[in-house]
Scaffold this motif. Structure first.
Motif, PDB file in Angstrom:
ATOM      1  N   UNK A  62       1.610  -1.148  -0.129  1.00  0.00           N
ATOM      2  CA  UNK A  62       0.349  -0.236  -0.157  1.00  0.00           C
ATOM      3  C   UNK A  62       0.852   1.188  -0.416  1.00  0.00           C
ATOM      4  N   UNK A  63       2.196   1.233   0.457  1.00  0.00           N
ATOM      5  CA  UNK A  63       2.859   2.251  -0.613  1.00  0.00           C
ATOM      6  C   UNK A  63       2.803   2.918  -1.047  1.00  0.00           C
ATOM      7  N   UNK A  64       2.315   2.285  -2.294  1.00  0.00           N
ATOM      8  CA  UNK A  64       1.982   2.648  -3.299  1.00  0.00           C
ATOM      9  C   UNK A  64       1.056   4.261  -3.742  1.00  0.00           C
ATOM     10  N   UNK A  65       0.244   4.272  -2.384  1.00  0.00           N
ATOM     11  CA  UNK A  65      -0.720   4.954  -2.178  1.00  0.00           C
ATOM     12  C   UNK A  65      -0.701   5.838  -1.146  1.00  0.00           C
ATOM     13  N   UNK A  66       0.574   5.978  -1.061  1.00  0.00           N
ATOM     14  CA  UNK A  66       0.920   6.846   0.036  1.00  0.00           C
ATOM     15  C   UNK A  66       1.592   8.250  -0.121  1.00  0.00           C
ATOM     16  N   UNK A  67       2.524   8.633  -0.856  1.00  0.00           N
ATOM     17  CA  UNK A  67       1.950  10.405  -1.621  1.00  0.00           C
ATOM     18  C   UNK A  67       0.509  10.483  -1.840  1.00  0.00           C
ATOM     19  N   UNK A  68      -0.427   9.698  -2.005  1.00  0.00           N
ATOM     20  CA  UNK A  68      -1.345   9.956  -2.657  1.00  0.00           C
ATOM     21  C   UNK A  68      -2.523  10.387  -1.584  1.00  0.00           C
ATOM     22  N   UNK A  69      -2.430   9.216  -0.738  1.00  0.00           N
ATOM     23  CA  UNK A  69      -2.692  10.044   0.477  1.00  0.00           C
ATOM     24  C   UNK A  69      -2.250  11.150   1.479  1.00  0.00           C
ATOM     25  N   UNK A  70      -1.398  10.969   1.313  1.00  0.00           N
ATOM     26  CA  UNK A  70      -0.065  12.449   2.160  1.00  0.00           C
ATOM     27  C   UNK A  70      -1.160  13.190   1.392  1.00  0.00           C
ATOM     28  N   UNK A  71      -0.982  13.976   0.386  1.00  0.00           N
ATOM     29  CA  UNK A  71      -1.535  15.056  -0.293  1.00  0.00           C
ATOM     30  C   UNK A  71      -2.445  15.580   0.042  1.00  0.00           C
ATOM     31  N   UNK A  72      -3.051  14.151   0.154  1.00  0.00           N
ATOM     32  CA  UNK A  72      -4.671  14.563   0.203  1.00  0.00           C
ATOM     33  C   UNK A  72      -4.670  15.610   2.102  1.00  0.00           C
ATOM     34  N   UNK A  73      -4.686  14.658   2.822  1.00  0.00           N
ATOM     35  CA  UNK A  73      -4.022  15.026   4.079  1.00  0.00           C
ATOM     36  C   UNK A  73      -3.521  16.099   4.289  1.00  0.00           C
ATOM     37  N   UNK A  74      -2.581  16.249   3.409  1.00  0.00           N
ATOM     38  CA  UNK A  74      -1.618  17.409   4.929  1.00  0.00           C
ATOM     39  C   UNK A  74      -2.521  19.058   4.465  1.00  0.00           C
ATOM     40  N   UNK A  75      -2.438  18.788   2.783  1.00  0.00           N
ATOM     41  CA  UNK A  75      -2.964  19.851   2.397  1.00  0.00           C
ATOM     42  C   UNK A  75      -4.607  19.980   2.758  1.00  0.00           C
ATOM     43  N   UNK A  76      -5.306  19.318   3.120  1.00  0.00           N
ATOM     44  CA  UNK A  76      -6.360  19.783   4.338  1.00  0.00           C
ATOM     45  C   UNK A  76      -6.122  19.985   5.464  1.00  0.00           C
ATOM     46  N   UNK A  77      -5.240  19.653   5.992  1.00  0.00           N
ATOM     47  CA  UNK A  77      -5.116  20.166   7.704  1.00  0.00           C
ATOM     48  C   UNK A  77      -4.377  20.962   7.275  1.00  0.00           C
ATOM     49  N   UNK A  78      -3.361  20.990   6.198  1.00  0.00           N
ATOM     50  CA  UNK A  78      -3.401  22.565   6.269  1.00  0.00           C
ATOM     51  C   UNK A  78      -3.788  23.563   6.171  1.00  0.00           C
ATOM     52  N   UNK A  79      -4.950  23.490   4.941  1.00  0.00           N
ATOM     53  CA  UNK A  79      -6.067  24.276   4.617  1.00  0.00           C
ATOM     54  C   UNK A  79      -6.056  25.398   5.945  1.00  0.00           C
ATOM     55  N   UNK A  80      -7.215  24.266   6.800  1.00  0.00           N
ATOM     56  CA  UNK A  80      -7.137  24.685   8.085  1.00  0.00           C
ATOM     57  C   UNK A  80      -6.685  25.609   8.918  1.00  0.00           C
ATOM     58  N   UNK A  81      -5.062  24.110   9.286  1.00  0.00           N
ATOM     59  CA  UNK A  81      -4.371  25.430  10.005  1.00  0.00           C
ATOM     60  C   UNK A  81      -3.734  26.700   9.726  1.00  0.00           C
ATOM     61  N   UNK A  82      -3.944  26.761   8.243  1.00  0.00           N
ATOM     62  CA  UNK A  82      -3.873  28.507   8.486  1.00  0.00           C
ATOM     63  C   UNK A  82      -4.202  29.583   7.581  1.00  0.00           C
ATOM     64  N   UNK A  83      -5.811  29.225   8.362  1.00  0.00           N
ATOM     65  CA  UNK A  83      -7.112  30.358   8.295  1.00  0.00           C
ATOM     66  C   UNK A  83      -6.387  31.025   8.841  1.00  0.00           C
ATOM     67  N   UNK A  84      -5.857  30.692  10.214  1.00  0.00           N
ATOM     68  CA  UNK A  84      -5.938  31.598  11.409  1.00  0.00           C
ATOM     69  C   UNK A  84      -4.933  33.087  10.770  1.00  0.00           C
ATOM     70  N   UNK A  85      -4.218  33.088   9.974  1.00  0.00           N
ATOM     71  CA  UNK A  85      -3.285  34.166   9.268  1.00  0.00           C
ATOM     72  C   UNK A  85      -4.326  34.976   7.862  1.00  0.00           C
ATOM     73  N   UNK A  86      -4.833  35.977   9.468  1.00  0.00           N
ATOM     74  CA  UNK A  86      -6.018  36.689   8.877  1.00  0.00           C
ATOM     75  C   UNK A  86      -6.375  37.802   8.568  1.00  0.00           C
ATOM     76  N   UNK A  87      -4.718  38.826   8.964  1.00  0.00           N
ATOM     77  CA  UNK A  87      -4.707  40.121   9.462  1.00  0.00           C
ATOM     78  C   UNK A  87      -5.495  40.510  10.537  1.00  0.00           C
TER      79      UNK A  87
END
Lengths: 499, 99, 504
Positions: free
Chosen positions: C306-331
């Motif tokens: 299943x490591x074949x799917x690791x990058x794909x999973x990672x580039x969904x989980x990371x951006x999803x969490x990051x999109x929320x974590x980075x919302x606080x940068x709002x000026x």
């Protein structure tokens, strides 16, 4: 604000069936916030009851308050809910300046409590079963102040100021299933439901439950279904309903407003509406749309909540009695007539009276003051009676009357002082110099004067018409400007008649 | 190729509060299509019988005692703010509604 | 006096404790080195003005006979993703330029309590999004082995700082390889601990369920010494583990002393070595296997389908969490504010600020994450990615049934040229193919040097992985392998790095 066209309430009910739903937010009175160890206290100097967590500073992380979990489970149990063996927090993502992280930590598909039932008794004695969909935990947002513009409201403001002291205050949101069948009682049911929730959280001791302070907030959903159509109407969600009487008024208003639109062939917009206490109307807020994509996902900074059977059993055992059972018990203990107790219930002041009695007042006296003078003043000020004065102060006031320090009339003046924030009844009595005249000399002089004006009174008393003394007592009390003890005056008048 | 359109990217940018330029939207539409094509394969193995893992190390019931700790002063809180009035953060007028 | 910057932290520790040298000497030597070479390397975004005073304080304490920890007085560089109350903390982003937090990250507090000397903050890809440090808003860091090449990322600054002798120790953070991949391409050592082993409090979050702070050093023992300082339970991080941890330094010392891997089952992950890996990387990896086997290790091949799917999973989980974590940068509360022309509502100001304050890679991932979490796509993308995570954990569980540690190359290639992959996000993402599975599963991993690739003379790295909570195995096996390889080469790998030009 343009006033909407309203249909007569009875006519509206002829044509449509109202369907209700409520979302009640309860602020928990834990010592610290939901996810940070900042004191759970707001008001005071802005932006002082905050940690990096409440301010959403980069790098900060939430940690769940254990007491908030216990309170939420207790509330869930009191609402007759099942407690989820595993529940978790989720992020609700949306940008708003009062939301420090621009996401709210809430619960989404796995709330801590679900599928409950609350018995609600109406003023007319009817009992409704309100079915609870869920109760979930979340955090409150900060507070915005809009500056500039005429109204202090958001429209027309030049800029806004943000205080995050309230950010992170623990909330439980109680969501009902749709309620139909209330018919004409819909506004009363709304009020009685919120009042019941208030009684439950007060009896649990988990919230200060002051609506005027926002400890308890109600969003009311309402839609109208044309009779016989079997179809649900489009609903509106009315927010900003800050008192029990507003809940009732807002529901009544929305029924009348929606009915007028529908009867003309119009359509209801699915939207948030804001209740305006001063004008007694609702106004349109933001329409609900596809833009409301909150992108919920499990909060990765927090772990699932899995309460043990033992904890749930412990909290269940510690639950106070259910409001319905409590009502029956209090009615008996207080020895009120059906009518008297109904009166107390309709006033929504059962808890206040119970606390006043617990503090030492006789039930009849507690009822008299709460449903009488205090309710009258509350009505004048368009606020809930419970917000005016504390049960402890009422009990103190009653005690002062009982031991002769105050007359009823003086007590009313003292009450005004207490409501005005001048202090406790004893303090107000002292600072306003309100003292019962117990000097018989002054009373006898006043009695003599009154008897001189009404020479036939003594004769009537001697003939056995004791009630004739009333006229003299009244005159004396008037002359003494209420500072006389009526009971003592009566004694003195009767003594005189026997001389 | 995924059906990612300019409109979609512009909607996402609005949700994410980023005022992307039209050029950025164009570029991202293309890039996103390629990326999504390559990551969509997760659904090949994510069958119904597989539970989701949201935390790499499973823990439950991590709580904090209800005991107050130190707070920031208003001065500390406001120190990094672009604009404030001495006690509160200042922001431009809000389009929308009272919450 | 010998050049103090060439000594390891363990050696410095020894000399400091013996009072052969002072912390002020050591700190000054490193500050001088930074002044001399960092113009070319650009490992630092900020150099502390308090370092010498801190060092003097440690010297005074030692003089007063205070009992100090082993790393007291040793300088350290801190990745700019970590909050420091006395230095700006920007995470490599313009949106946080100049922001000084009112608090220290827990790991930074632990450094100060152990009396290490913070030298400054190191460069990184903006919000740790990248594998080359080219996404820093403040310009890239250059690889000390070849200034035209990338130092890896996101923690290229920390890796380059230790590789260029600007600091003996550094802290990094690893979300998908940001500690281990830079170690591989700079010939240094980096460890991503078990998720929860080191507090994340005060680490500016990229992807909360993947991020982990860890040591960046030139030797395995130094990494162990630093891990001993920063590890352990933190009540401010809900995901922090309460496990008692053994001394990693003891494990490293024992491993290096015994140089024996008798009975150790080393699993070679079939899916993490093959086509697409640079020839020199594969050759050096094969050589390392020989060395391990010669020392008594039992080499087994394991498969992780299943490591074949690791990058794909990672580039969904990371951006999803990051999109929320980075919302606080709002000026609103901190950081940049950009007012749109002609003013505007707060919504406009937020959008204009985020447009101007975020770089292209950050925007790309925020938009991708917003998409992945959107209603209607959640189940297909984020939901599925979380399931792949389960499958990858199962693969690891099965592999660790047969092996005590797993190994693979730490990066598929040696350092590539600056700019080479900047316009091809997908190619950039593939750099993390070997490191991502460990983050998805939460297990610990170490990157350490395994020799130079013959074709370009650049460093290659090997990755060791251990089961969750078994970080100690990385240090015993890693220290043994490091010692065996250095015995074979007759020198350390880092000593082969070209001397840098020194600015005057």
């Amino acid at each position: 604000m343009a006033k909407a066209e309203l249909m007569d309430f009875d006519k509206a009910l002829e044509l449509f069936e109202p369907v209700l739903g409520f979302e009640v937010h309860v602020e928990l009175n834990t010592r610290t916030k939901m996810f940070s160890d900042a004191p759970n206290f707001f008001g005071g100097e802005p932006n002082t009851n905050i940690t990096p967590v409440d301010l959403g500073l980069p790098g900060s992380l939430p940690v769940v308050n254990e007491q908030a979990i216990r309170y939420s489970i207790s509330l869930g149990l009191a609402l007759g809910c099942e407690i989820a063996p595993s529940s978790r927090f989720a992020r609700k993502n949306y940008f708003y300046p009062d939301l420090a992280k621009n996401y709210q930590i809430s619960q989404y598909d796995e709330p801590i409590a679900h599928d409950g039932n609350v018995e609600v008794e109406l003023p007319n004695g009817k009992v409704f079963q309100v079915s609870i969909e869920r109760a979930h935990m979340e955090e409150d947002a900060g507070k915005l102040t809009h500056v500039g513009g005429a109204t202090g409201r958001i429209q027309g403001a030049e800029y806004s100021l943000v205080d995050y002291n309230r950010a992170g205050v623990p909330l439980v949101e109680i969501v009902t299933n749709m309620i139909s069948g209330a018919e004409h009682d819909a506004p009363e049911l709304a009020k009685a439901y919120v009042s019941t929730i208030r009684d439950i959280v007060v009896s649990l001791g988990i919230s200060d439950a002051k609506m005027e302070r926002g400890n308890l907030r109600c969003d009311a959903n309402i839609s109208l279904s044309p009779r016989g159509s079997g179809k649900l109407g489009t609903r509106t969600e009315t927010k900003n309903v800050n008192s029990l009487r507003s809940v009732e008024r807002a529901i009544r208003y929305e029924i009348q407003r929606q009915a007028a639109i529908l009867a003309k062939g119009g359509t209801i917009t699915q939207e948030t509406r804001h209740w305006h206490e001063d004008t007694g109307v609702t106004s349109a807020g933001r329409p609900k749309s596809d833009a409301d994509d909150y992108r919920y996902f499990p909060e990765p900074d927090l772990l699932p909540v899995e309460p043990s059977e033992a904890l749930i059993a412990e909290l269940r055992a510690a639950l106070p009695e259910a409001p319905a059972i409590r009502r029956r018990r209090l009615k008996e203990a207080w020895a009120f007539t059906d009518l008297e107790f109904q009166d107390v219930q309709n006033s929504g002041l059962v808890t206040e009276i119970e606390l006043t009695v617990a503090a030492g007042a006789a039930p009849a006296q507690a009822r008299k003051w709460w449903t009488g003078e205090i309710a009258r003043l509350a009505n004048l000020a368009s606020v809930d009676a419970s917000s005016l004065v504390s049960p402890l102060h009422v009990s103190e006031l009653v005690a002062m009357i009982d031991n002769g320090e105050l007359t009823d009339r003086l007590a009313r003046q003292v009450l005004e002082g207490v409501i005005a924030g001048e202090g406790s009844p004893a303090e107000v009595t002292k600072s306003r110099g309100l003292v019962v005249v117990s000097d018989d000399g002054a009373l006898i002089a006043a009695i003599d004067e009154a008897l001189a004006a009404q020479p036939d009174v003594l004769e009537k008393i001697r003939d056995g018409k004791v009630q004739a003394a009333g006229a003299v007592i009244g005159a004396v009390m008037k002359a003494m400007k209420g500072t006389a003890d009526a009971a003592r005056v009566r004694e003195l008048v009767l003594e005189r008649a026997q001389q | 190729m995924s059906e990612i359109t300019n409109d979609q990217v512009s909607h996402l940018a609005n949700l994410a509060r980023i005022a992307l330029t039209p050029e950025e939207i164009d570029k991202l539409t293309g890039e996103l299509g390629v990326i999504i094509d390559s990551i969509a394969k997760v659904s090949e193995v994510a069958t119904a019988d597989v539970p989701a893992t949201s935390h790499p190390i499973r823990l439950v019931n991590v709580f904090r005692p209800d005991v107050p700790g130190p707070t920031l002063t208003a001065k500390q809180a406001l120190a990094g703010a672009p604009e404030h009035d001495g006690s509160r953060f200042k922001v431009s007028a809000i389009l929308g509604e009272e919450q | 006096m010998a050049d103090l910057t060439r000594l390891t932290a363990a050696e410095l520790s020894q000399k400091l404790q013996a009072r052969e040298i002072s912390s002020v000497d050591v700190t000054r030597a490193h500050l001088d080195r930074i002044a001399a070479v960092d113009g070319d390397i650009h490992a630092f975004l900020h150099v502390s003005s308090a370092a010498l005073a801190t060092a003097a304080d440690v010297d005074t304490r030692r003089g007063d006979g205070e009992k100090l920890g082993p790393l007291a007085g040793v300088p350290i560089a801190i990745k700019d993703v970590l909050c420091t109350f006395d230095m700006p903390s920007t995470a490599g982003s313009k949106i946080l330029e100049g922001w000084v937090p009112p608090y220290d990250a827990t790991v930074v507090r632990k450094l100060r309590e152990a009396h290490l000397v913070p030298l400054g903050k190191t460069n990184m890809d903006e919000f740790a999004m990248g594998s080359s440090t080219e996404h820093s808003a403040f310009g890239p860091t250059h690889n000390p082995w070849d200034l035209d090449r990338i130092p890896g990322g996101s923690g290229g600054g920390s890796a380059a700082a230790v590789a260029a002798y600007e600091a003996p120790l550094a802290l990094g953070s690893d979300t998908g390889g940001s500690i281990r991949q830079p170690a591989a391409v700079t010939g240094s050592v980096g460890v991503k601990p078990t998720y929860g082993g080191v507090s994340r409090y005060g680490a500016i979050a990229l992807a909360s369920s993947l991020d982990q702070v860890g040591p960046v050093t030139r030797t395995v023992l130094d990494a162990a010494l630093l891990h001993d300082v920063i590890g352990g339970y933190d009540p401010r991080d809900s995901t922090s583990l309460k496990d008692p941890w053994p001394s990693f330094a003891d494990a490293a010392r024992t491993g290096a002393r015994d140089r024996s891997l008798k009975g150790v089952r080393v699993g070679v992950v079939k899916q993490l070595n093959g086509d697409g890996f640079q020839v020199g990387v594969r050759d050096r990896f094969a050589e390392s296997l020989e060395v391990l086997a010669a020392a008594g290790a039992e080499i087994v091949e394991v498969s992780a389908p299943n490591f074949e799917y690791a990058i794909a999973a990672y580039y969904l989980i990371l951006p999803a969490e990051a999109s929320s974590n980075l919302a606080k940068f709002d000026s609103v509360r901190f950081g940049l504010r950009v007012n749109p022309k002609g003013g505007g509502t707060v919504e406009d100001v937020m959008a204009a600020t985020r447009e101007a304050g975020f770089g292209p890679e950050v925007k790309r991932r925020i938009i991708l994450g917003t998409y992945a979490l959107s209603a209607g796509y959640y189940d297909a993308y984020y939901g599925s990615a979380q399931k792949v995570r389960t499958l990858i954990q199962r693969d690891f569980d099965a592999a660790f049934e047969r092996a005590d540690v797993l190994i693979s190359p730490a990066a598929p290639t040696t350092a590539f040229k600056l700019g080479e992959k900047l316009e091809d996000p997908l190619a950039m993402y593939l750099n993390d193919v070997t490191t991502i599975p460990a983050n998805l599963a939460g297990i610990p991993g170490m990157g350490l040097p395994m020799g130079l690739a013959p074709e370009d003379g650049l460093p290659t790295g090997i990755q060791l992985m251990a089961p969750a909570r078994a970080d100690v195995r990385l240090y015993s096996v890693g220290a043994a392998l490091e010692a065996l390889l250095e015995d074979r080469w007759g020198h350390t790998l880092i000593s082969q790095a070209p001397e840098l030009a020194v600015a005057r």
